[in-house]
Design a protein around this motif. Structure first.
Motif, short mmCIF file in Angstrom:
data_model
loop_
_atom_site.label_atom_id
_atom_site.label_comp_id
_atom_site.label_asym_id
_atom_site.label_seq_id
_atom_site.Cartn_x
_atom_site.Cartn_y
_atom_site.Cartn_z
N ARG A 86 43.86 36.61 42.54
CA ARG A 86 43.28 37.96 42.58
C ARG A 86 42.87 38.44 41.19
O ARG A 86 41.88 39.16 41.05
CB ARG A 86 44.22 38.95 43.27
N GLU A 89 39.53 36.70 40.46
CA GLU A 89 38.45 37.37 41.19
C GLU A 89 38.10 38.71 40.55
O GLU A 89 36.92 39.06 40.41
CB GLU A 89 38.86 37.58 42.65
N GLY A 90 39.11 39.45 40.15
CA GLY A 90 38.88 40.73 39.48
C GLY A 90 38.10 40.56 38.19
O GLY A 90 37.17 41.32 37.89
N VAL A 208 42.41 42.66 45.33
CA VAL A 208 41.71 42.49 44.04
C VAL A 208 41.43 43.86 43.42
O VAL A 208 41.70 44.09 42.23
CB VAL A 208 40.40 41.70 44.22
#
Length: 410
Positions: A86, A89-90, A208
């Motif tokens: 996550r 992705e962030g 996220v």
């Protein structure tokens, strides 16, 4: 005790990395300042300061919030894999935002618009840092991996700088060598993640976004901290000459090199203090390093011309006085850094820590605005404004530590 041995080992490993962070840039700096014109080095220095902002947006405080998440996951590999997923992705989302802002800056700042390819290539290394996962290894207290990846990344680019770059016509090769070093480091880090048996997994977009929101407080603190460095360089590039950018850049390179010697203490203490909240150990560490601060200040004062000659050559000796003016800043920043995240952050005073940095950054911006309005925007006054605001932050944080002293364990 085992915990103290781990702490000592982490600090030692981070010192190895930070000594390398000091040595490698200072090895290439005299080389680049001699083969590049003052204006050419000013371009390199200015674009690097812009990339500090890009890195800041991409990192978004995850080095602190991610470290805390990894510590709290308590070696649960499945949970750790989700945390990495996550955060990655962030950071990818944030990298798109920072790239958009960079394009806006390129078309509005003349110095950048004259060097578009150099600027865009310089962005690639901050982007690749997404996949280095420093927060993972800090949270697991495996600082040797963080140190090794830095040695790979910067060692390759530094070594090739001496071999490849021979004149100012090869300016574009500087970011390209950084890209090569970063790519090799990313490959090595991923092999280490596999050895640890951690499988990175995706998380839901809602998680996220939540992680970005949680990390925002840490990001605010980082943004405010950057106001003390990169923001000054940004305005120097707008209001002063390219030569002044070079003089400011080389002075701040020295300041950054010295402050990087504080980072191993800060980074080594942070995960340990989260676990132990041992104020007595923290005070002992502070007292141990005070004599070194004094010796460093005296060395800088009496050896400023020699230091500037070694770093930049004869044409930069004129900036030796600027170096002397930074001595109070170097001493004060030791306390402002150590009393921040390693201490207040460890007792969950995230809001208070961020408040100290944000308020101080506002004072810094007000100081810069006054210099611009009064047309007194000079390098000595810039150093003075930064020193005063750094002092405010140190005092502010020390007062908070005293206020919440009962939350620490003796």
């Amino acid at each position: 005790m085992k915990g103290n041995k781990i702490l000592a080992n982490n600090i030692i490993m981070l010192y190895i990395m930070n000594i390398t962070q000091l040595v490698l840039p200072l090895a290439t700096l005299p080389y680049l300042t001699r083969i590049l014109s003052v204006e050419g080095y000013g371009v390199v220095s200015y674009v690097k300061s812009i990339m500090t902002y890009a890195t800041l947006v991409i990192e978004f405080g995850f080095i602190l919030s991610g470290t805390r998440d990894i510590v709290e996951a308590k070696s649960d590999k499945k949970k750790i894999g989700k945390i990495i997923g996550r955060i990655t992705e962030g950071k990818l989302i944030l990298s798109l935002i920072s790239l958009f802002v960079l394009f806006v800056m390129i078309f509005t700042i003349p110095l950048l618009s004259r060097h578009i390819l150099f600027t865009l290539l310089s962005f690639v290394s901050p982007f690749l840092s997404i996949f280095l996962y420093d927060y993972l290894f800090r949270g697991l207290e495996k600082m040797q991996i963080v140190t090794m990846r830095y040695l790979i990344m910067k060692g390759i680019s530094t070594f090739l700088t001496f071999i490849v770059i021979k004149s100012e016509s090869q300016l574009i090769m500087i970011p390209m060598l950084d890209i090569l070093g970063s790519f090799c480091a990313v490959c090595w880090v991923h092999s280490e993640v596999r050895k640890l048996g951690i499988k990175i997994s995706k998380d839901s977009i809602s998680e996220v976004i939540r992680s970005i929101r949680v990390s925002f407080t840490y990001f605010l603190s980082d943004v405010a901290t950057t106001a003390f460095g990169a923001l000054n360089t940004l305005f120097v590039g707008i209001f002063l000459s390219v030569s002044d950018v070079a003089f400011w850049g080389i002075t701040m390179s020295f300041v950054g090199a010295v402050q990087s010697m504080y980072s191993p203490i800060s980074d080594g203490i942070y995960p340990h203090m989260i676990k132990t909240k041992n104020l007595e150990l923290f005070i002992k560490i502070i007292l141990f390093f005070i004599p070194f601060l004094i010796m460093g200040g005296l060395t800088t004062f009496f050896g400023a011309k020699f230091i500037m000659y070694i770093i930049g050559g004869q044409k930069y000796i004129v900036a030796a006085w600027y170096l002397k003016e930074t001595i109070p800043l170097l001493i004060i920043s030791f306390f402002s850094i150590l009393f921040g995240w390693p201490l207040l952050g460890a007792i969950d005073k995230v809001r208070e820590t961020t408040t100290t940095t944000v308020v101080t950054a506002i004072l810094q911006v007000i100081g810069l605005a006054l210099l611009i309005v009064t047309k007194d925007f000079t390098i000595p006054l810039l150093i003075f404004v930064r020193t005063i605001t750094e002092l405010f932050m140190a005092i502010f944080r020390i007062l908070y530590v005293y206020r919440f002293r009962e939350l620490f364990r003796e």
